[in-house]
Design an enzyme around this catalytic site. Structure first.
Site, mmCIF file in Angstrom:
data_model
loop_
_atom_site.group_PDB
_atom_site.id
_atom_site.type_symbol
_atom_site.label_atom_id
_atom_site.label_comp_id
_atom_site.label_asym_id
_atom_site.label_seq_id
_atom_site.Cartn_x
_atom_site.Cartn_y
_atom_site.Cartn_z
ATOM 1 N N LYS A 103 20.343 -16.321 39.934
ATOM 2 C CA LYS A 103 19.541 -16.469 38.718
ATOM 3 C C LYS A 103 19.213 -15.106 38.117
ATOM 4 C CE LYS A 103 15.171 -17.044 38.895
ATOM 5 N NZ LYS A 103 13.865 -17.587 39.259
ATOM 6 N N LYS A 115 3.918 -21.196 43.502
ATOM 7 C CA LYS A 115 3.615 -20.788 42.127
ATOM 8 C C LYS A 115 2.331 -21.397 41.587
ATOM 9 C CE LYS A 115 7.908 -21.438 40.029
ATOM 10 N NZ LYS A 115 8.992 -20.962 40.895
ATOM 11 N N ASP A 169 5.546 -25.777 44.292
ATOM 12 C CA ASP A 169 6.604 -24.969 43.714
ATOM 13 C C ASP A 169 6.740 -23.589 44.382
ATOM 14 O OD1 ASP A 169 8.721 -24.644 42.043
ATOM 15 O OD2 ASP A 169 7.578 -24.251 40.219
ATOM 16 N N LYS A 208 8.562 -27.382 35.249
ATOM 17 C CA LYS A 208 8.733 -25.986 35.672
ATOM 18 C C LYS A 208 8.004 -25.062 34.717
ATOM 19 C CE LYS A 208 11.385 -24.718 38.837
ATOM 20 N NZ LYS A 208 11.090 -24.620 40.271
#
Ligand code: NAI
Ligand code: DG6
Length: 524
Positions: free
Chosen positions: A403, A480, A313, A362
């Site tokens: 975003k 991540k 990620d 997520k």
């Protein structure tokens, strides 16, 4: 067409008896200094300095390298492709704010520097581009290709993504119209049902099979041959999948995973099939999405084949801030007590994540990113104590790829006081993710050209040269939920991740870890 791809500049050499340059290699003897800690009586410790001597060998020839993206026709895939083409051609374009020129901002490798040392005459720091520390591939030289379940050519897909300025798109369109993603595998249950309407470019079959693995392997080989490449790096930047169930006998070992693929087991995700195919082709595979592509059987397969993998990620906007800010707060001795993270976004990623199972993947990767920093501070946190942490993601089509990430950090400070930090972070998602995609490719490729062997204390060589471990935890800065070799700790703190990357690169050319002690400015 002028291609702008400067050759490695050999900007510096290291003048040391421990570093030998040959035409093809840099050979280094490096002493790694750590501290071993023994627990003695009554909760006390004994710290023992330890030295291990390693030989590092860096292959100097920069290979002709290709990048194959799974999800090439998505927002990230089209943006990174257009960006590389624009850089390669040195393009400029008009915007309402004036002319803009292609750059690699946001790439650690292409946009940041490393302190080489102190100028012998002026005592000032000498900083060099990170790209010049080791002989790395230049992104302008990457051959680009990949797969997508949507068959749109890259120019049309770039329009669909709605990320780049029309003036820039116009300048890369001609080249991108010719780029068409290879058909891909689609197992509908793994991504949101709302993605079905773009699935028009498919390899037959809706669950894992050896035929799928073979087709992807063939695609990698064909791409390599077509562009005359030495190496290919494959990267998943396709939709976030749901987690695959971990089932003993199915995905727990390499053999079981291969058998499960052969049997068409329903719990083998498309991303795992891509990982397996890449491993078998010895093409490093990186997972840019949060799902558990690397089930234990996939990791074992990579180890067995000495192939490189990395994940999970991309860490682009909100989480990068988080892993820097929480690192700062906790290491400043401030007791962070809660983090509330809200996102809304309107791109196709957001649409896919509006489905619960994909959101859950997520949520997991966004939530575990402070664990190591909390666990390391036993002054602020009791064993098992943790700040509250909530992650919310909402689909808001109007904001597209821009975003919004809103975060509140709430902390306890001196004498029962409180500090509240509120962040409003507009993360132009694909423009932040694209340079990470480039960094992951360049660093993963570099790691395929570094070998090591250890010395025994008496100086005798104990091992033949070998690779770094298959799981490239050195990529953690860009990810991540960093995947690490089984049984080894995960580091989320951004400064530590950066330190590991910088200092491993320095070690490979026989330089000590970057030190901020600057005693030369303090002791005179
Ligand atoms: P996107 O939805 O625009 O692109 C994904 C592409 O993957 C689509 O074109 C889709 O057709 C394709 N696809 C889906 N399943 C496929 C399969 N089995 N084989 C081949 N292609 C397939 O998403 P975007 O914004 O490009 O993001 C890509 C991934 O990266 C997402 O999983 C996202 O969560 C992840 N990510 C993105 C970050 C960012 O800042 N943009 C940061 C962190 C992760
Ligand atoms: C909403 O959170 C969508 C996600 O795909 C993120 O945009 C992406 O994972 C980037 O996350 P972050 O936390 O690194 O900005």
């Amino acid at each position: 067409t002028t291609f702008l791809s400067p050759l490695p500049r050999n900007l510096f050499t290291v003048n040391s008896p421990n570093v030998v340059y040959t035409e093809s290699e840099i050979n280094t003897k490096y002493t790694y200094r750590t501290t071993l800690v023994n627990e003695v009586a009554d909760g006390k410790f004994e710290a023992v300095p330890k030295e291990t001597v390693y030989d590092f060998k860096v292959e100097r020839k920069v290979p002709k390298t290709g990048m194959m993206l799974v999800g090439w026709g998505g927002n990230n895939g089209t943006t990174v492709t257009a960006g590389i083409i624009a850089n390669r051609r040195g393009l400029t374009w008009d915007t309402r704010e004036g002319p803009r020129a292609a750059n690699y901002y946001g790439s650690v490798v292409m946009g940041s520097t490393m302190k080489l040392g102190t100028n012998a005459k002026t005592a000032k720091d000498v900083n060099i581009p990170f790209h010049d520390v080791l002989p790395m591939v230049h992104p302008n030289d990457l051959a680009i290709g990949g797969w997508d379940i949507s068959g749109m050519n890259l120019a049309a897909a770039m329009d669909r993504a709605a990320v780049l300025e029309p003036t820039l798109k116009a300048r890369v369109k001609k080249e991108m119209v010719e780029m068409v993603p290879l058909p891909s595998i689609y197992y509908p249950d793994f991504i949101a049902a709302n993605q079905e309407d773009r699935a028009d470019n498919l390899i037959q079959g809706s669950k894992a099979s050896l035929a799928h693995v073979d087709q992807i392997r063939q695609d990698i080989r064909d791409f390599k041959a077509k562009h005359g490449l030495d190496k290919v790096i494959v990267q998943w930047t396709a939709n976030t999948e749901r987690f695959a169930e971990l089932i003993p006998g199915i995905n727990d070992t390499a053999d079981n995973l291969m058998k499960a693929i052969e049997d068409g087991h329903e719990e083998v995700a498309p991303s795992t099939v891509f990982a397996v195919a890449s491993i078998l082709e010895n093409a490093p595979f990186i997972n840019g999405s949060p799902q558990n592509t690397f089930v234990p059987g996939a990791i074992e397969l990579a180890e067995k084949h000495n192939a490189f993998i990395g994940g999970d990620d991309f860490k682009s906007g909100q989480t990068k801030m988080k892993s820097a800010l929480v690192d700062f707060l906790i290491s400043a001795g401030i007791k962070l007590t809660s983090i509330a993270s809200y996102n809304h976004l309107g791109n196709n990623d957001g649409k896919n994540l509006s489905s619960h199972k994909q959101f859950r993947s997520k949520e997991i990767s966004k939530s575990n990113v402070v664990d190591d920093m909390v666990e390391a501070n036993s002054v602020l946190y009791k064993k098992g104590e943790h700040p509250d942490h909530t992650v919310v993601i909402k689909y808001m089509p109007a904001v597209g790829d821009n975003k919004r990430a809103l975060d509140e950090y709430y902390a306890e400070i001196f004498m029962g006081g409180h500090q509240t930090i509120s962040l409003f972070n507009v993360c132009e998602d694909s423009l932040l993710a694209s340079p990470l995609i480039i960094d992951l490719v360049l660093i993963a490729e570099m790691m395929t050209r570094i070998q090591w062997k250890a010395h025994a204390i008496d100086g005798a060589t104990t091992k033949e040269f070998g690779n770094f471990h298959s799981v490239l935890s050195i990529l953690s800065y860009m990810l991540k939920a960093p995947l690490t070799p089984p049984g080894t700790p995960v580091v989320n703190a951004l400064a530590k991740q950066r330190g590991a990357l910088t200092n491993i690169f320095r070690a490979c050319v026989g330089l000590e870890p970057e030190s901020d002690m600057t005693l030369e400015h303090k002791l005179f």
